[in-house]
Design a protein around this motif. Structure first.
Motif, mmCIF file in Angstrom:
data_model
loop_
_atom_site.group_PDB
_atom_site.id
_atom_site.type_symbol
_atom_site.label_atom_id
_atom_site.label_comp_id
_atom_site.label_asym_id
_atom_site.label_seq_id
_atom_site.Cartn_x
_atom_site.Cartn_y
_atom_site.Cartn_z
ATOM 1 N N ASN A 87 16.300 -51.180 -6.007
ATOM 2 C CA ASN A 87 14.995 -51.476 -6.499
ATOM 3 C C ASN A 87 13.977 -50.560 -6.558
ATOM 4 N N PHE A 88 13.764 -50.232 -5.365
ATOM 5 C CA PHE A 88 12.504 -49.417 -4.819
ATOM 6 C C PHE A 88 12.872 -48.217 -5.300
ATOM 7 N N ARG A 89 14.154 -47.777 -5.293
ATOM 8 C CA ARG A 89 14.344 -46.281 -5.637
ATOM 9 C C ARG A 89 14.323 -46.185 -7.268
ATOM 10 N N LEU A 90 14.582 -47.184 -7.926
ATOM 11 C CA LEU A 90 14.734 -47.506 -9.517
ATOM 12 C C LEU A 90 13.124 -47.399 -9.902
ATOM 13 N N MET A 91 12.277 -48.083 -9.151
ATOM 14 C CA MET A 91 10.811 -48.015 -9.309
ATOM 15 C C MET A 91 10.117 -46.784 -9.186
ATOM 16 N N GLU A 92 10.610 -45.967 -8.177
ATOM 17 C CA GLU A 92 10.071 -44.629 -7.809
ATOM 18 C C GLU A 92 10.478 -43.895 -8.862
ATOM 19 N N GLU A 93 11.817 -43.798 -9.365
ATOM 20 C CA GLU A 93 12.136 -43.134 -10.463
ATOM 21 C C GLU A 93 11.229 -43.223 -11.812
ATOM 22 N N GLU A 94 10.981 -44.502 -12.051
ATOM 23 C CA GLU A 94 10.162 -44.955 -13.036
ATOM 24 C C GLU A 94 8.836 -44.700 -13.057
ATOM 25 N N LYS A 95 8.246 -44.551 -11.591
ATOM 26 C CA LYS A 95 6.828 -44.162 -11.798
ATOM 27 C C LYS A 95 6.835 -42.708 -11.592
ATOM 28 N N ASN A 96 7.819 -41.943 -11.358
ATOM 29 C CA ASN A 96 7.815 -40.233 -11.665
ATOM 30 C C ASN A 96 7.802 -40.047 -13.104
ATOM 31 N N LYS A 97 8.555 -40.759 -13.817
ATOM 32 C CA LYS A 97 8.613 -40.781 -15.164
ATOM 33 C C LYS A 97 7.337 -40.950 -15.835
ATOM 34 N N LEU A 98 6.828 -42.061 -15.346
ATOM 35 C CA LEU A 98 5.304 -42.315 -16.020
ATOM 36 C C LEU A 98 4.450 -41.465 -15.884
ATOM 37 N N GLU A 99 4.396 -40.862 -14.565
ATOM 38 C CA GLU A 99 3.499 -40.084 -14.129
ATOM 39 C C GLU A 99 3.729 -38.672 -14.759
ATOM 40 N N GLN A 100 4.919 -38.182 -15.084
ATOM 41 C CA GLN A 100 5.229 -37.025 -15.760
ATOM 42 C C GLN A 100 4.773 -37.272 -17.398
ATOM 43 N N LEU A 102 2.254 -39.168 -18.327
ATOM 44 C CA LEU A 102 0.829 -39.232 -18.116
ATOM 45 C C LEU A 102 0.415 -37.679 -18.307
ATOM 46 N N ARG A 103 0.988 -36.868 -17.332
ATOM 47 C CA ARG A 103 0.339 -35.400 -17.284
ATOM 48 C C ARG A 103 0.807 -34.936 -18.793
ATOM 49 N N GLU A 104 1.876 -35.202 -19.387
ATOM 50 C CA GLU A 104 2.071 -34.581 -20.778
ATOM 51 C C GLU A 104 0.986 -35.116 -21.596
ATOM 52 N N ILE A 109 -3.882 -34.221 -24.783
ATOM 53 C CA ILE A 109 -5.455 -34.608 -25.128
ATOM 54 C C ILE A 109 -6.336 -33.348 -24.925
ATOM 55 N N LYS A 110 -5.957 -32.501 -23.948
ATOM 56 C CA LYS A 110 -6.784 -31.299 -23.811
ATOM 57 C C LYS A 110 -6.708 -30.578 -25.106
ATOM 58 N N ILE A 111 -5.287 -30.401 -25.511
ATOM 59 C CA ILE A 111 -5.099 -29.726 -26.712
ATOM 60 C C ILE A 111 -5.758 -30.183 -28.162
ATOM 61 N N LEU A 112 -5.750 -31.360 -28.166
ATOM 62 C CA LEU A 112 -6.309 -31.978 -29.156
ATOM 63 C C LEU A 112 -7.904 -31.958 -29.271
ATOM 64 N N LYS A 113 -8.408 -31.963 -27.926
ATOM 65 C CA LYS A 113 -9.989 -31.667 -27.928
ATOM 66 C C LYS A 113 -10.287 -30.442 -28.240
ATOM 67 N N LYS A 114 -9.594 -29.603 -27.885
ATOM 68 C CA LYS A 114 -9.819 -28.106 -28.243
ATOM 69 C C LYS A 114 -9.686 -27.916 -29.786
ATOM 70 N N GLN A 115 -8.559 -28.657 -30.350
ATOM 71 C CA GLN A 115 -8.759 -28.617 -31.931
ATOM 72 C C GLN A 115 -9.846 -29.136 -32.494
ATOM 73 N N ASN A 116 -10.048 -30.330 -31.852
ATOM 74 C CA ASN A 116 -11.262 -30.935 -32.401
ATOM 75 C C ASN A 116 -12.561 -30.056 -32.208
ATOM 76 N N LEU A 117 -12.817 -29.345 -31.239
ATOM 77 C CA LEU A 117 -13.951 -28.510 -31.237
ATOM 78 C C LEU A 117 -14.006 -27.465 -32.347
ATOM 79 N N GLY A 118 -12.567 -26.831 -32.559
ATOM 80 C CA GLY A 118 -12.461 -25.929 -33.555
ATOM 81 C C GLY A 118 -12.907 -26.581 -34.904
ATOM 82 N N ILE A 119 -12.485 -27.920 -35.470
ATOM 83 C CA ILE A 119 -12.806 -28.478 -36.287
ATOM 84 C C ILE A 119 -14.082 -28.722 -36.369
#
Length: 162
Positions: A87-100, A102-104, A109-119
């Motif tokens: 269960n811990f291993r599966l939770m670690e995998e899920e945590k890693n997927k969620l962190e990935q 989140l990074r994406e 969000i950074k890209i949209l902010k740049k687009q928003n500045l352009g607009i």
């Protein structure tokens, strides 16, 4: 019967069948951790034909009562530990997927902010163009009004001159 073999540095002994006699430990409920010596062929054949001997005396009756329950509890705890580890291993995998993910999302969000500045910059430019257009429109109205007044003035002067 669950058993394990341990080799010792003692001189080797052999059964009548010429198989080596080894030291074993019983892990059955009736004889937990009780040591014995047996021929390797003894496990698959009748005991009378091959060598078998207990190395230790039989455990006391109280030990026979308690040890099987303790072994069952230990096995249960080991199973629980394996399940918890999985269960811990599966939770670690899920945590890693969620962190990935989140990074994406943060990158998006950074890209949209740049687009928003352009607009936003485009909006500022368009507002400036609108103001410029409105100003030209006012001047055009003023010029049209002046021309209209001049035409009316010339028409009225013709009436006065005649």
């Amino acid at each position: 019967m669950s058993e394990s073999s341990t080799d010792s540095n003692c001189s080797r002994r052999y059964c009548k069948c010429r198989s080596e006699i080894k030291h074993w430990t019983s892990w059955t409920d009736l004889n937990p951790r009780r040591r014995f010596e047996a021929c390797c062929n003894n496990r698959n054949s009748k005991r009378g034909l091959h060598f078998f001997a207990w190395v230790e005396n039989e455990r006391c009756p109280r030990g026979k009562e308690i040890l099987p329950g303790l072994l069952r509890r230990l096995r249960g705890m080991e199973d629980e530990l394996r399940a918890t580890t999985e269960n811990f291993r599966l939770m670690e995998e899920e945590k890693n997927k969620l962190e990935q993910k989140l990074r994406e999302e943060e990158e998006e969000i950074k890209i949209l902010k740049k687009q928003n500045l352009g607009i936003g910059q485009q909006v500022v430019v368009l507002k400036g163009e609108i103001l410029s257009y409105q100003l030209r429109q006012r001047w055009f109205r003023v010029v049209v009004l002046l021309c209209f007044m001049i035409v009316i003035l010339f028409i009225n002067m013709d009436d006065l001159v005649v």
